[in-house]
Design a protein around this motif. Structure first.
Motif, mmCIF file in Angstrom:
data_model
loop_
_atom_site.group_PDB
_atom_site.id
_atom_site.type_symbol
_atom_site.label_atom_id
_atom_site.label_comp_id
_atom_site.label_asym_id
_atom_site.label_seq_id
_atom_site.Cartn_x
_atom_site.Cartn_y
_atom_site.Cartn_z
ATOM 1 N N LYS A 185 0.808 -1.220 0.000
ATOM 2 C CA LYS A 185 0.000 0.000 0.000
ATOM 3 C C LYS A 185 0.842 1.271 0.000
ATOM 4 C CE LYS A 185 -3.844 -2.271 2.392
ATOM 5 N NZ LYS A 185 -4.704 -2.304 3.603
ATOM 6 N N SER A 186 2.159 1.104 -0.191
ATOM 7 C CA SER A 186 3.097 2.245 -0.229
ATOM 8 C C SER A 186 3.048 3.086 1.044
ATOM 9 C CB SER A 186 2.808 3.135 -1.449
ATOM 10 O OG SER A 186 2.964 2.395 -2.651
ATOM 11 N N LEU A 187 2.833 2.417 2.174
ATOM 12 C CA LEU A 187 2.861 3.094 3.468
ATOM 13 C C LEU A 187 4.277 3.052 4.030
ATOM 14 C CD1 LEU A 187 -0.432 1.600 4.942
ATOM 15 C CD2 LEU A 187 -0.094 3.938 4.140
ATOM 16 N N LYS A 188 4.722 4.134 4.652
ATOM 17 C CA LYS A 188 6.090 4.243 5.132
ATOM 18 C C LYS A 188 6.174 4.059 6.646
ATOM 19 C CE LYS A 188 7.458 7.447 1.452
ATOM 20 N NZ LYS A 188 8.015 8.791 1.153
ATOM 21 N N VAL A 189 7.232 3.407 7.074
ATOM 22 C CA VAL A 189 7.473 3.221 8.502
ATOM 23 C C VAL A 189 7.618 4.576 9.192
ATOM 24 C CG1 VAL A 189 9.110 2.323 10.197
ATOM 25 C CG2 VAL A 189 8.502 0.936 8.223
ATOM 26 N N GLU A 190 8.179 5.542 8.485
ATOM 27 C CA GLU A 190 8.373 6.871 9.078
ATOM 28 C C GLU A 190 7.055 7.534 9.457
ATOM 29 O OE1 GLU A 190 9.600 5.836 6.243
ATOM 30 O OE2 GLU A 190 11.771 5.806 6.516
ATOM 31 N N ASP A 191 5.954 7.069 8.865
ATOM 32 C CA ASP A 191 4.646 7.653 9.143
ATOM 33 C C ASP A 191 3.898 6.924 10.251
ATOM 34 O OD1 ASP A 191 4.987 9.606 7.176
ATOM 35 O OD2 ASP A 191 4.210 8.288 5.604
ATOM 36 N N VAL A 192 4.516 5.878 10.804
ATOM 37 C CA VAL A 192 3.877 5.154 11.900
ATOM 38 C C VAL A 192 3.905 6.025 13.152
ATOM 39 C CG1 VAL A 192 4.053 3.166 13.451
ATOM 40 C CG2 VAL A 192 4.437 2.873 10.986
ATOM 41 N N GLN A 193 2.746 6.149 13.775
ATOM 42 C CA GLN A 193 2.635 6.976 14.974
ATOM 43 C C GLN A 193 2.676 6.143 16.247
ATOM 44 O OE1 GLN A 193 -1.050 9.367 15.533
ATOM 45 N NE2 GLN A 193 0.342 11.138 15.464
ATOM 46 N N SER A 194 2.023 4.993 16.197
ATOM 47 C CA SER A 194 2.027 4.104 17.363
ATOM 48 C C SER A 194 1.605 2.706 16.935
ATOM 49 C CB SER A 194 1.091 4.618 18.463
ATOM 50 O OG SER A 194 -0.255 4.607 18.018
ATOM 51 N N ILE A 195 1.965 1.726 17.757
ATOM 52 C CA ILE A 195 1.611 0.325 17.501
ATOM 53 C C ILE A 195 1.071 -0.257 18.791
ATOM 54 C CG2 ILE A 195 2.452 -1.931 16.760
ATOM 55 C CD1 ILE A 195 4.936 0.071 15.753
ATOM 56 N N GLU A 196 -0.139 -0.751 18.729
ATOM 57 C CA GLU A 196 -0.763 -1.379 19.896
ATOM 58 C C GLU A 196 -0.742 -2.891 19.712
ATOM 59 O OE1 GLU A 196 -4.702 0.127 20.029
ATOM 60 O OE2 GLU A 196 -4.098 2.226 20.264
ATOM 61 N N ALA A 197 -0.370 -3.597 20.769
ATOM 62 C CA ALA A 197 -0.349 -5.057 20.739
ATOM 63 C C ALA A 197 -1.045 -5.605 21.978
ATOM 64 C CB ALA A 197 1.085 -5.562 20.674
ATOM 65 N N ARG A 198 -2.086 -6.394 21.749
ATOM 66 C CA ARG A 198 -2.698 -7.145 22.847
ATOM 67 C C ARG A 198 -2.081 -8.534 22.831
ATOM 68 N NH1 ARG A 198 -8.313 -8.294 22.933
ATOM 69 N NH2 ARG A 198 -8.689 -7.509 20.835
ATOM 70 N N VAL A 199 -1.562 -8.963 23.967
ATOM 71 C CA VAL A 199 -0.768 -10.183 24.018
ATOM 72 C C VAL A 199 -1.133 -11.022 25.244
ATOM 73 C CG1 VAL A 199 1.167 -9.116 22.795
ATOM 74 C CG2 VAL A 199 1.087 -9.004 25.299
ATOM 75 N N HIS A 200 -0.722 -12.271 25.197
ATOM 76 C CA HIS A 200 -0.857 -13.144 26.361
ATOM 77 C C HIS A 200 0.010 -12.586 27.499
ATOM 78 C CE1 HIS A 200 -0.277 -16.748 28.880
ATOM 79 N NE2 HIS A 200 -1.414 -17.178 28.369
ATOM 80 N N PRO A 201 -0.441 -12.699 28.766
ATOM 81 C CA PRO A 201 0.342 -12.130 29.884
ATOM 82 C C PRO A 201 1.782 -12.603 29.971
ATOM 83 C CG PRO A 201 -1.874 -12.681 30.618
ATOM 84 C CD PRO A 201 -1.760 -13.204 29.209
ATOM 85 N N LEU A 202 2.083 -13.837 29.511
ATOM 86 C CA LEU A 202 3.454 -14.329 29.566
ATOM 87 C C LEU A 202 4.403 -13.477 28.727
ATOM 88 C CD1 LEU A 202 3.418 -18.252 29.503
ATOM 89 C CD2 LEU A 202 4.437 -16.762 31.237
ATOM 90 N N VAL A 203 3.866 -12.831 27.693
ATOM 91 C CA VAL A 203 4.702 -11.979 26.856
ATOM 92 C C VAL A 203 5.282 -10.844 27.692
ATOM 93 C CG1 VAL A 203 4.747 -10.451 24.839
ATOM 94 C CG2 VAL A 203 3.379 -12.556 24.791
ATOM 95 N N ILE A 204 4.454 -10.261 28.532
ATOM 96 C CA ILE A 204 4.903 -9.167 29.391
ATOM 97 C C ILE A 204 5.856 -9.693 30.462
ATOM 98 C CG2 ILE A 204 4.172 -7.298 30.906
ATOM 99 C CD1 ILE A 204 3.263 -7.034 27.969
ATOM 100 N N GLU A 205 5.526 -10.851 31.013
ATOM 101 C CA GLU A 205 6.343 -11.405 32.086
ATOM 102 C C GLU A 205 7.742 -11.775 31.605
ATOM 103 O OE1 GLU A 205 6.485 -15.309 35.042
ATOM 104 O OE2 GLU A 205 4.583 -14.749 34.105
ATOM 105 N N LEU A 206 7.829 -12.333 30.395
ATOM 106 C CA LEU A 206 9.094 -12.898 29.936
ATOM 107 C C LEU A 206 9.873 -12.007 28.982
ATOM 108 C CD1 LEU A 206 7.963 -16.580 29.284
ATOM 109 C CD2 LEU A 206 9.147 -15.692 31.280
#
Length: 457
Positions: free
Chosen positions: A300-321
């Motif tokens: 889609k010709s979208l640029k990483v430089e234009d990314v403002q934020s990234i939200e990730a919902r994850v399993h709790p172990l991701v945060i723990e480890l």
């Protein structure tokens, strides 16, 4: 009597009693291990261990994978080969995972088995076949995973690194198979191995993490050799009141009888998964999703430089480890879901090269890493995530990964395993050498003499 039952089952196991699907799983596990051991062989962690220990090497009987037949120090004694190959196999966090326990079972077991098999063939002129090797490997992996299940999750929760705290027993069982130990000797080997508990989760992100499976391999080999010569231990080493399971269970109630009783009827090696990315496996859904989003952005010709934020919902172990927000080097990057997501979105891949120290310190990676927010969600499965990328113009891209690549639901194919092997081994052996090693490793099960295969690695 879990110790006696495990010893009886292991000594009775024969190649003909192992189902074809289990034999295939063992071959895939060993193949993946070899690629990881070669790929990690030139890592600084391995070099430091080699330099520290080289004055104490004994007769050179066993290969250090990836060093090359003409390379100085390409062979060392079996004990140090087990240790150093075990470190190399785990240093990139690219090895296999028994998903039910997060045990990486093949590293400790294969490092011990292959080191002893080569020693045996070299000193006795009696070859060990690929069939015997896979049978021993299967016995050791089953032992590790069954006793691991018996103390999961409390054992891991209090801080043990379950790969190595079970790996010494698995390695002892596997080497004991090659030594043709009696049932009583095997029970003693299990006991001797059980006291050599090693591995703390506190060490994750440091050199010592990969020391764990190497030391477990070395300890298991030692235990089997001692038992062969009549060295004794408790015949109830696993299940006694003050035996292995009750001591390391973290206040939980071990279920040894349940899981050890399943030996031969439910094969844990068939639940062994392989990593497409060299980092903590709980990061994989986010990386998988970010790689998919990278390709959508390109389309889609979208640029990483234009990314403002990234939200990730994850399993709790991701945060723990894996919640290291600012990893200092590649080893710490393996425990940063933020780094994994950043390189996936930025490069569209997350291989060993993306976990190099210079990439962890790259300003573009750091900038993107800082834009990722991970929120735990207990409703999610361990291999699942929801991702949303917000852009400066107010638009967004969303991705739901229900099962990450490398899970049991989306397993890596033989072709993908081969690509992974060659990619990492090529960094050490060159492309042609990596392909030759891959071809040889796939044929291990057919070998009449395992040493001839190992020399090609």
């Amino acid at each position: 009597m879990a110790t006696k039952h495990l010893a009886h089952w292991a000594t009775s196991l024969t190649p003909s009693s192992i189902p074809a699907s289990v034999q295939l799983a063992a071959l895939r596990s060993l193949y993946n291990y070899v690629g990881c051991a070669i790929g990690g062989s030139n890592h600084g962690t391995v070099a430091k261990a080699y330099d520290a220990l080289s004055p104490f090497f004994g007769p050179a009987t066993s290969t250090l994978y990836g060093r090359g037949g003409e390379h100085e120090g390409s062979k060392v004694d079996a004990q140090h080969a087990a240790l150093l190959n075990g470190i190399a196999s785990h240093v990139h966090d690219y090895d296999d995972t028994h998903l039910a326990t997060i045990i990486h079972p093949t590293g400790p077991v294969a490092s011990a088995v292959l080191a002893y098999a080569e020693y045996h063939a070299t000193t006795t002129s009696s070859p060990v076949s690929g069939e015997e090797t896979l049978c021993a490997l299967t016995a050791g992996i089953e032992a590790s995973c069954k006793i691991g299940l018996a103390v999961w999750p409390q054992h891991y929760d209090i801080g043990w690194h379950i790969t190595s705290s079970t790996g010494s027993v698995g390695a002892a069982v596997a080497v004991g198979k090659l030594l043709k130990l009696t049932e009583d000797q095997m029970a003693h080997a299990i006991g001797i191995a059980s006291v050599q508990v090693v591995g703390l989760r506190e060490m994750f992100g440091s050199d010592t993490k990969s020391f764990h499976p190497g030391r477990a391999a070395q300890s298991g080999l030692l235990a089997a050799l001692l038992a062969q010569k009549g060295y004794t231990s408790s015949p109830q080493a696993l299940e006694a009141k003050r035996g292995w399971a009750n001591v390391v269970a973290g206040g939980g109630t071990p279920q040894l009888d349940k899981y050890v009783g399943e030996l031969g009827s439910k094969w844990e090696i068939e639940a062994n998964a392989f990593k497409p990315y060299p980092c903590g496996i709980v990061c994989h859904p986010v990386i998988d999703g970010c790689i998919q989003l990278h390709h959508e952005m390109v389309a889609k010709s979208l640029k990483v430089e234009d990314v403002q934020s990234i939200e990730a919902r994850v399993h709790p172990l991701v945060i723990e480890l894996t919640s290291k927000r600012t990893p200092r080097d590649g080893l710490e990057g393996k425990f940063s879901v933020f780094h994994g997501g950043a390189v996936g979105l930025l490069y569209g891949k997350a291989g060993p090269a993306q976990y190099a120290d210079n990439v962890v310190a790259d300003l573009a990676v750091i900038s993107l890493r800082d834009q990722i927010e991970a929120t735990p969600d207990e409703q999610l499965a361990a291999d699942e995530t929801y991702l949303t990328v917000h852009f400066a113009d107010g638009s967004k891209l969303e991705k739901h990964v229900q099962h990450a690549v490398g899970s049991l639901e989306v397993p890596m194919s033989d072709a993908q395993l081969t690509e992974k092997f060659v990619d990492q081994a090529a960094l050490v052996l060159g492309k042609d050498g990596a392909q030759r090693a891959s071809d040889a490793a796939w044929k291990i099960g057919q070998a009449e003499d395992i040493v001839k295969v190992l020399q090609a690695l």
